[in-house]
Design an enzyme around this catalytic site. Sequence first.
Site, PDB file in Angstrom:
ATOM      1  CE1 TYR A 153       1.690  -3.351  -7.183  1.00 22.49           C
ATOM      2  CE2 TYR A 153       0.057  -2.425  -8.679  1.00 22.49           C
ATOM      3  CZ  TYR A 153       0.568  -2.572  -7.396  1.00 22.49           C
ATOM      4  OH  TYR A 153      -0.067  -1.962  -6.340  1.00 22.49           O
ATOM      5  CE  LYS A 157      -0.741  -5.307  -5.286  1.00 16.43           C
ATOM      6  NZ  LYS A 157      -0.829  -5.526  -3.840  1.00 16.43           N
TER       7      LYS A 157
HETATM    8  P1  NAD Z   1       4.763   1.240   0.356  1.00 15.51           P
HETATM    9  O1  NAD Z   1       5.894   0.931  -0.536  1.00 15.51           O
HETATM   10  O2  NAD Z   1       4.738   2.545   1.075  1.00 15.51           O
HETATM   11  O3  NAD Z   1       4.556   0.098   1.447  1.00 15.51           O
HETATM   12  C1  NAD Z   1       4.733  -1.260   1.160  1.00 15.51           C
HETATM   13  C2  NAD Z   1       5.164  -1.951   2.423  1.00 15.51           C
HETATM   14  O4  NAD Z   1       5.358  -3.335   2.144  1.00 15.51           O
HETATM   15  C3  NAD Z   1       6.501  -1.413   2.954  1.00 15.51           C
HETATM   16  O5  NAD Z   1       6.413  -1.223   4.333  1.00 15.51           O
HETATM   17  C4  NAD Z   1       7.468  -2.534   2.629  1.00 15.51           C
HETATM   18  O6  NAD Z   1       8.575  -2.609   3.494  1.00 15.51           O
HETATM   19  C5  NAD Z   1       6.570  -3.741   2.759  1.00 15.51           C
HETATM   20  N1  NAD Z   1       7.121  -4.906   2.091  1.00 15.51           N
HETATM   21  C6  NAD Z   1       7.624  -4.991   0.837  1.00 15.51           C
HETATM   22  N2  NAD Z   1       8.074  -6.226   0.592  1.00 15.51           N
HETATM   23  C7  NAD Z   1       7.836  -6.956   1.708  1.00 15.51           C
HETATM   24  C8  NAD Z   1       8.086  -8.300   2.069  1.00 15.51           C
HETATM   25  N3  NAD Z   1       8.662  -9.157   1.230  1.00 15.51           N
HETATM   26  N4  NAD Z   1       7.727  -8.716   3.311  1.00 15.51           N
HETATM   27  C9  NAD Z   1       7.138  -7.864   4.185  1.00 15.51           C
HETATM   28  N5  NAD Z   1       6.882  -6.557   3.884  1.00 15.51           N
HETATM   29  C10 NAD Z   1       7.239  -6.127   2.673  1.00 15.51           C
HETATM   30  O7  NAD Z   1       3.475   1.087  -0.555  1.00 15.51           O
HETATM   31  P2  NAD Z   1       1.924   1.418  -0.316  1.00 15.51           P
HETATM   32  O8  NAD Z   1       1.541   2.364  -1.366  1.00 15.51           O
HETATM   33  O9  NAD Z   1       1.654   1.721   1.102  1.00 15.51           O
HETATM   34  O10 NAD Z   1       1.315  -0.003  -0.742  1.00 15.51           O
HETATM   35  C11 NAD Z   1       0.693  -0.890   0.181  1.00 15.51           C
HETATM   36  C12 NAD Z   1      -0.096  -1.902  -0.621  1.00 15.51           C
HETATM   37  O11 NAD Z   1      -1.105  -1.239  -1.381  1.00 15.51           O
HETATM   38  C13 NAD Z   1       0.739  -2.676  -1.653  1.00 15.51           C
HETATM   39  O12 NAD Z   1       0.291  -4.000  -1.732  1.00 15.51           O
HETATM   40  C14 NAD Z   1       0.434  -1.942  -2.954  1.00 15.51           C
HETATM   41  O13 NAD Z   1       0.636  -2.767  -4.067  1.00 15.51           O
HETATM   42  C15 NAD Z   1      -1.015  -1.596  -2.740  1.00 15.51           C
HETATM   43  N6  NAD Z   1      -1.495  -0.505  -3.570  1.00 15.51           N
HETATM   44  C16 NAD Z   1      -0.957   0.741  -3.481  1.00 15.51           C
HETATM   45  C17 NAD Z   1      -1.460   1.766  -4.287  1.00 15.51           C
HETATM   46  C18 NAD Z   1      -0.928   3.155  -4.249  1.00 15.51           C
HETATM   47  O14 NAD Z   1      -1.341   3.972  -5.070  1.00 15.51           O
HETATM   48  N7  NAD Z   1      -0.046   3.513  -3.328  1.00 15.51           N
HETATM   49  C19 NAD Z   1      -2.496   1.479  -5.179  1.00 15.51           C
HETATM   50  C20 NAD Z   1      -3.021   0.193  -5.242  1.00 15.51           C
HETATM   51  C21 NAD Z   1      -2.520  -0.788  -4.417  1.00 15.51           C
END
Ligand code: NAD
Length: 245
Positions: A153, A157
């Site tokens: 990850y 990122k």
């Molecule tokens: P989440 O798991 O709730 O949502 C991720 C979404 O991406 C889901 O809807 C999933 O179906 C979709 N997805 C996954 N693989 C895919 C693919 N191959 N094609 C199309 N869609 C796909 O997670 P989140 O927490 O809402 O994360 C959203 C973004 O934010 C991600 O990139 C994550 O890495 C980043 N992020 C999240 C956090 C956190 O604390 N939640 C922190 C930093 C970064």
Amino acid sequence: MADKHALVTGGSRGIGRAICLRLASDGIDVAVNCVAGVDAAEKTAAACRERGVEAIVVKGDVSDAEQAKNIVADTAKTWGSIDILVNNAGIVRDDIAIRMSEEDFDAVIATNLRGSFLCMREAGRYMLRQRSGRIVNISSIVGLNGNAGQINYAASKAGVIGMTKTLALELGKRGITVNAVAPGFIKTDMTACLPEKVVTKMNSDIPLKRFGDPEDVAAAVAFLVSDDASYITGQVLSVNGGLDM
Ligand code: NAD
């Protein structure tokens, strides 16, 4: 922001859903991408429409070149342009490095890094012709600082930040901005499985003493795609309650 059309990958839930709703509230038409969970994506699109904009669902896996091409093409075909791309789709497959399988390493790179590249490549082609566009990539504090148990990850990122800066250099002369948002710990399904001990420790370490809400990230994205951010490109905006300074 009337007459702007955005594609948000992984937009059916969590941060992606909050971004879709925020852009819709700002008057932007939204294409909600999902790889599965079409029902959830339809609900997000319906909630966008309730805010007075047009919204569609575009199904597809961003890590697959053909599907990424179609996701972007379907969005552009619907409205005749694609003004905003938010690369939000992401996954985790955590383990310490010495135990991590190649499959888990590759899967995370495929979605988070390759998927963002593929969508940027496709959307960039439309934006170059339009001579305008905004791209926002959702990176992570983990891409800046690393995190034990997340070598895949962290690599994905950090790579997203490298791609953001590279594309900002390549597309700047056509008035296209490319930025990243690096969230800290945000309350979504992705962090819901963190052990209580970790959550307590994080809440104590975060200067603002709480996990962020998806809407906190959506607000940063909304700013970066707004006219107010027209002279900002190649930057990483941290949204982490002060966890990293
Ligand atoms: P989440 O798991 O709730 O949502 C991720 C979404 O991406 C889901 O809807 C999933 O179906 C979709 N997805 C996954 N693989 C895919 C693919 N191959 N094609 C199309 N869609 C796909 O997670 P989140 O927490 O809402 O994360 C959203 C973004 O934010 C991600 O990139 C994550 O890495 C980043 N992020 C999240 C956090 C956190 O604390 N939640 C922190 C930093 C970064």
